[in-house]
Each structure stands twice: as C-alpha cells, then as structure tokens.
Design an enzyme around this catalytic site. Structure first.
Site, PDB file in Angstrom:
ATOM      1  N   ASP A   1      -9.634  -3.528  -5.695  1.00 46.43           N
ATOM      2  CA  ASP A   1      -8.990  -2.759  -4.623  1.00 46.43           C
ATOM      3  C   ASP A   1      -9.670  -1.411  -4.427  1.00 46.43           C
ATOM      4  O   ASP A   1      -9.810  -0.628  -5.366  1.00 46.43           O
ATOM      5  CB  ASP A   1      -7.510  -2.555  -4.954  1.00 46.43           C
ATOM      6  CG  ASP A   1      -6.684  -2.164  -3.754  1.00 46.43           C
ATOM      7  OD1 ASP A   1      -7.199  -1.425  -2.895  1.00 46.43           O
ATOM      8  OD2 ASP A   1      -5.527  -2.587  -3.672  1.00 46.43           O
TER       9      ASP A   1
ATOM     10  N   SER B   1       0.849  -1.186   0.000  1.00 44.83           N
ATOM     11  CA  SER B   1       0.000   0.000   0.000  1.00 44.83           C
ATOM     12  C   SER B   1       0.891   1.243   0.000  1.00 44.83           C
ATOM     13  O   SER B   1       1.670   1.433  -0.913  1.00 44.83           O
ATOM     14  CB  SER B   1      -0.939  -0.037   1.204  1.00 44.83           C
ATOM     15  OG  SER B   1      -1.998   0.843   1.059  1.00 44.83           O
TER      16      SER B   1
ATOM     17  N   HIS C   1      -7.963  -4.801  -1.657  1.00 42.82           N
ATOM     18  CA  HIS C   1      -6.748  -4.304  -1.030  1.00 42.82           C
ATOM     19  C   HIS C   1      -6.123  -5.296  -0.050  1.00 42.82           C
ATOM     20  O   HIS C   1      -4.907  -5.389   0.044  1.00 42.82           O
ATOM     21  CB  HIS C   1      -7.063  -2.999  -0.307  1.00 42.82           C
ATOM     22  CG  HIS C   1      -5.853  -2.174  -0.005  1.00 42.82           C
ATOM     23  ND1 HIS C   1      -5.045  -1.634  -0.987  1.00 42.82           N
ATOM     24  CD2 HIS C   1      -5.294  -1.797   1.174  1.00 42.82           C
ATOM     25  CE1 HIS C   1      -4.057  -0.948  -0.430  1.00 42.82           C
ATOM     26  NE2 HIS C   1      -4.180  -1.046   0.880  1.00 42.82           N
TER      27      HIS C   1
END
Length: 714
Positions: free
Chosen positions: A651, A566, A686
C-alpha cells in the site's frame, strides 16, 4: 486522491504467544516504544511492526491471514457463490463508448474472461479497421498485480507514451511505442507519477518523477524519444513538500501545464506546446487559501477560482495577461452554488455544479449568454462531464448514474437541447431498476446541520427495524461521495439489505464550508455526523404514504453494519471507539488509523502534503487535537463490534503496518468475544487486487463476513 491516506514494502510478524494457530487469534509481542511530546507520553507497543527487514513482521501478517482463513472457512462456498453471482452480472465481452480525438475514435474493450482492458482506436470512422494500442490482458498475464496508468498519443498520431505499475506502489514505469510499426522503444523511465504529455514536435515528452521514499511527485523532466533517459532535461522541481506536482495538455493543445497543488493553495505554470524547451511561466503566483485551475480557449484563459468566492466562480483573462489583477467574471456567480468543474467549447461553457448536495450540469452559450440546466428526475443521482476532446462541436458527452441506474453515457446537443443515450452499462440477469426504491433524506445533526443521505433497498424489504443495513461514508479531503450504481451491491439488496450513503462533513457535497467543517480542528464533526446518521437509521421515523402516516425503521444496532476505506477507515476507527454499541459489524478497508505517529514522520508517503487536512504534530495545539481522536491512540478496554480489517502489503497510501498495529492493540484491549479479523493482500496495495474479476473476490469477502454474522451463509 487521491483516495488519499496513505506503503512501505513490508517485511515480516510475531509469535503466537504460545497458542496454536487453530486455537486462538495471533497475539503480537509487546515491544514498547515511548514518545514524549509537549509533556504527553505515549507508549506504542507495536511500533516494531513498521520494520520491513524484521522477519517477525511477515510472520505476524501471515499468522493473521491464517487466522482469518480459519474463522472464515465456513464462508468459502458463500464467497465463491457471491463472486460468481457478481461476475454473472458482468458482460464478458464489452467495450466503452468510443470518443473522437484528432481524427481517431478511441475506446477500450474486454474479451471473454479477460482481466485487463485492450486499448484500441479506429481512424476516421467506427467502421474502420481496429488498431490495438495496448493489450492489457497480454501485458498483465502471470503478474500478481498489473495496472496501466496514463497513456497519450502524439499529435501526428504515430507515437504512444504509456505507463505501467506492476507492484501497486503507484511508482509507474514510462514506456513508448511506435504505432506505425508496432514496435516498443527500448527506453524505460522508472519512478514516475504515470503521467505523460507530448509536445507538438512529436518527439518530446514531459513527465513527473516521484521521490521513491515519500512517493511525492515533485520533479518535471523533458525526454526526447529515442535517447537515454539519463540525459533527460530538468524542467521544474517543487521545493515545498506540502505540494504535489502534475502535468497536462490544454484542450486546445496549445499549452503544456504544470499543476502545483496543496490542500489549500495552488499554482499553474505553462509553456507553449510548440516550444518545449522554453521556460515555464507562472500563471498566477501561489497564495495562501487560494485554489485555482486553468483552461485555454481562443484568446482567453478560463479560471475556476475560490478567490473571494468560497464556493468558487468562473473567471477569464486575456492570454497575454494572466495575473489575478486582469481576471474578470466570465459569468455572474451564485454564492450558494458550488462550482465543481467546467468544460470549454468554442461556443459553449458547461459547468458541473452542486446544489443541495447533488451535481447538476449548466450549459451557457458564449454567443448570447443564454443558459439552461440539463434536467434529471431521480431523487439521488450523479451527473458529470464526460470525455470531450473536441472544442468545435455543440455535442456534449456526459455521464449519468444513480443508485438504481447503471453508468450511462449521453450525447447532448447543446444547440437543440436534446440528448441521446449512447450506452448504458449492461447488467445481466434480468435486472430491473424499478424493483428498487431510492430515498434521499437530510438527517439533522447534533449541532443542527442537515446531512444528506441517499438510501436504496429492494421493494418489499421490511422497514420494521429488522433489515440489515450497510452504512458507508468517507468524509475527507473535500472528496464528495455521490450516489452511484453498483452491480455487486445487488447481491446485498436482493438479500434484504438496505444501503445508505452518508455525505458527512469533510467532503464538499454541500459546498466548501462542508469540507472546512470536517478537517483540522473540526474533524470530530465527521465522526459525529456518521454516528448521528446511524442513530437516525436505527430509530423509528414517521412517513407519509398517501393520506396515511406510517412508522418505519430502517434497521437496528443488531443488524447495522458500517464500512469505510482509507480516510474512511479512519472514520470507522473513530466511530468504534466512540459508539461501539451501535454496530453489529464494521469493515475498515486500508484504514488510516495511526494519525499522530504517521503525521509526525515526514518520510512516510503523503504525510507532508496532508498537514492541511489533519494538522502538523509539531504544533502543540494540532498535536493534542489529533491525539484526541486518533483511532490507534484511543483504543481502550471496552467491547467492540465484530470487525474485518483489510490492508495491502504494498500500500502506497496507508502503510500496511497501521491496520496491523491497530488490530494488535484491539486484540489486547477489547473485552468482548466478537470477531476481529485482519486480512493482508500480500500482492496488492491501496486499491486491492487488480483486474476486473480479481477485485470481485474482495467484495465477496466483505459481503460474506456480514452474512456470516447474520447467520445467512448461502
């Protein structure tokens, strides 16, 4: 948290540039799109990958997945063995430690081979008959993705509100169940944040709606059980799109709160739980650079605030007068100590603090203000306040773990200062924590700061520079990365790996200034810190062993691996542009790499709420600074290390096309013959695959990639 950083539903991919899939990596077609800002022209050759209706996008992603499968084909057995090895450490039939709330004991449990937890409770006693609230394994069966979000039981213990995500976009559907009959209510409330808060009347539920495009939680609504959600009452809307909205119920159950938070400012609104139709009142009006959180106890509110206290302090105010002018210090503050969190009890306060980068727990008696710290003796550990729903008790639940100690739950009697271990996570396979060594070092940075680093390896590992090492960091949003146990990580340590966790600037491990020094115009510090830690790990050091001084070296560039996800993927992208020579391989999971383009589009999820982290490209100075480090914009003709890049089609935090564009550009620019792989999970977002076993496949993929590069397939 937000692991933050950002998904648009994807669409589709490119031709293979005349090459057969089995012969060469996919090459994305070049379709230039030109941006001009402040006299600076940028050409984005792969901007087209963000079009969800273009069939070429899915084709390209599938081509990359096929290339990944081809290049990793020799590791299939390794991945299977690793995954099974990791699964074999997990106790198949297991349950959480029950906690007491409103005369019931609540816990989750797993059945043999089940992917998802079963949520249960028992009334009054742990020997009472079990009542199943939600059977997650039954609910998730047959779904590519499944996640239970929040759940909450009404004050009369008869009603359950719960939320479910079946796409991995973090757009939750809110549902309701009658616990007395076991029947579900017919209404469904879509596109919520997942949170649910009951009022005291056992029929009113507060929830937060999300904008389906930006995914920002921004509206609070009130629902009456058994009615059509179309008739739900509007309560509040946040007009500032740099703020997020969340809701809660005070520990005392007296108040319902609306938390409004941006990176640097916050506001709390509240109403009494027994008056759900009342208009929420403002606790303290929002101000620039003022963050605060509130909890109720008796005739006071306690407030954790950074007002005139960068590392926060604990203050209190009468219930009748909540404005800042009435706040007084609840305790003397120590400007060196960072106040991370706090918990209220009828006779005690518990403060979760940070000192020297590590968490500590301070217990304060409200009767006489006597205080003490709960002692911990490992070099690197994590201690946090656990689930404590009851106020009138001297018993504190806290969580403890370290790089070698599995997650543990303790019950600590604050009156007698004695603790009892209630549960330690089982690690099957004869695990012995004393077979491993933990070190904690402070690495001097190029600008004379000291970066905490926690290191673990198995006894007997050669520290002569030949050991492979996995270096991990995050360094954004003020999210601190604490040293915790990983049963999966044992598969690396047992094969001679060293693991190093770096607390680079951008987190809050060393206090609020540590965060300030790693954001906005100081973001370069995060990257430099990571590189400085890499330099430390790859160079000889002198250590004292008894009366003897020895030279040791953890690893070398030929065996050093880096990993981040991330915003930590942004870190990876910047580092490989700056110092590609330092690493054998890099794993960038769901990486936020196209900083300028993403932050220039307020319709992309999470963008506006992160202007205080990265900057607003509408501002020339901030635009130029972001452009100076944005990984995608700074890819150049040079040699790059071996790289595995992962993303999820759905995501919600980092749109799938950021890593896809990045890989396409890297392929076109890099001058080496090292491996560059993109793997897209076509059914996840995600957080990767859902379920306790499915997610292990992601870990096995990462480990097999590194072992393959070392020539150590098993």
């Amino acid at each position: 948290m937000k692991i933050l950083r950002r998904a648009l539903l994807a669409g589709a991919g490119a031709a293979l540039a005349g090459q057969a899939l089995g012969q060469a990596a996919p090459v994305a077609p070049i379709k230039p799109k030109v941006f001009t800002d402040f006299g600076i022209t940028r050409t984005d050759n792969y901007y087209w990958l963000n079009q969800p209706t273009d069939p070429a996008v899915l084709k390209y992603l599938n081509a990359e997945n096929a290339y990944y499968d081809q290049q990793m084909a020799g590791t299939k057995e390794t991945q299977k063995k690793l995954a099974q090895e990791i699964k074999n450490r997990i106790k198949q039939e297991d349950s959480s430690e029950p906690y007491r709330d409103n005369d019931y004991y609540y816990y989750t449990r797993y059945e043999f081979a089940s992917e998802y937890p079963i949520y249960c409770r028992k009334k009054g006693s742990l020997i009472a008959t079990e009542e199943v609230l939600l059977n997650g394994d039954e609910m998730g069966t047959g779904r590519p993705y499944f996640q239970i979000g929040d759940w909450a039981v009404s004050d009369n213990n008869q009603l359950l509100a719960f939320s479910v995500d079946t796409v991995s976009r973090r757009l939750y559907t809110l549902r309701f169940k009658n616990l007395a009959t076991g029947k579900d209510y017919p209404e469904r409330i879509h596109n919520t944040s997942g949170e649910a808060v009951w009022a005291a009347d056992n029929k009113t539920v507060f929830y937060v709606r999300k904008d389906v495009k930006t995914l920002l939680p921004y509206q609070v609504y009130r629902h009456t059980l058994g009615t059509d959600p179309k008739t739900d009452s509007f309560v509040y809307e946040e007009k500032d799109n740099t703020f997020n909205v969340s809701i809660n119920r005070s520990k005392s159950r007296k108040y319902i709160g609306i938390d409004l938070n941006s990176s640097l400012s916050s506001e709390y609104r509240y109403l009494e739980a027994n008056a759900p139709t009342a208009q929420p009142k403002v606790f303290q009006k929002r101000e620039p650079d003022h963050l605060y959180q509130v909890e109720h106890l008796g005739d006071k509110f306690y407030v954790r605030t950074n007002w005139q206290a960068p590392n926060y302090r604990l203050m209190m105010t009468p219930v009748a007068t909540t404005g800042k002018a009435a706040w007084t210090d609840a305790l003397p503050r120590n400007p060196v100590i960072f106040l991370d969190n706090f918990e209220v009890f009828k006779e005690y306060l518990v403060l979760n603090e940070r000192k020297g980068g590590l968490r500590q727990l301070r217990v304060v008696s409200l009767k006489d203000k006597q205080e003490h710290y709960i002692p911990f003796d490992e070099a690197a550990y994590t201690a946090t306040v656990g689930v404590n729903r009851e106020i009138d008790t001297p018993l504190l639940r806290y969580n403890y773990t370290s790089l070698t100690t599995p997650p543990s739950i303790y019950e600590y009697d604050m009156s007698t200062r004695t603790g009892t271990l209630l549960k330690e996570q089982s690690v099957l396979g004869n695990y012995n924590k004393f077979d491993y060594v933990t070190e904690r070092v402070f690495v001097k940075s190029r600008d004379n700061k000291f970066i905490p680093m926690s290191i673990v390896y198995k006894k007997g590992t050669k520290l002569d520079g030949s050991a492979p090492l996995l270096q991990y960091a995050y360094g954004s949003y003020g999210f601190s990365q604490d040293p915790t146990f990983s049963a999966a990580r044992l598969s690396l340590l047992n094969r001679g790996f060293v693991y190093a966790l770096c607390n680079i600037r951008g987190g809050q491990e060393m206090g609020r200034q540590w965060f300030e020094d790693g954001r906005m115009a100081h973001k370069i510090n995060s990257f430099n810190d990571f590189i400085d830690c890499s330099e430390y790990l790859t160079k000889p050091r002198e250590v004292q062993v008894g009366a003897t001084k020895l030279k040791q070296q953890f690893t070398s560039p030929a065996t050093l691996f880096a990993m981040g996800g991330s915003a930590g993927g942004l870190l990876m992208g910047a580092v490989v542009n700056m110092r590609p020579d330092l690493y054998k391989g890099v794993i960038a999971a769901v990486p936020f790499v196209d900083v300028v383009t993403t932050m220039s589009d307020p319709s992309i999820p999470l963008t506006t709420s992160e202007y205080d982290q990265w900057g607003n490209p509408a501002n020339e100075e901030e635009f130029k600074y972001m452009l100076s480090y944005s990984p995608y914009d700074n890819v150049k003709k040079q040699a790059y290390p071996n790289m595995l890049v992962t993303t999820g089609l759905h995501d919600s935090q980092v749109q799938y096309y950021e890593p896809a564009k990045w890989v396409a550009k890297l392929r076109a620019q890099k001058t080496d013959k090292n491996l560059l792989l993109l793997h897209t999970d076509m059914a996840a977002g995600h957080g990767g695959a859902s379920g306790r076993f499915k997610s292990i496949d992601d870990t096995a993929r990462h480990y097999a990639f590194m072992l393959m590069l070392l020539g150590k397939n098993i």
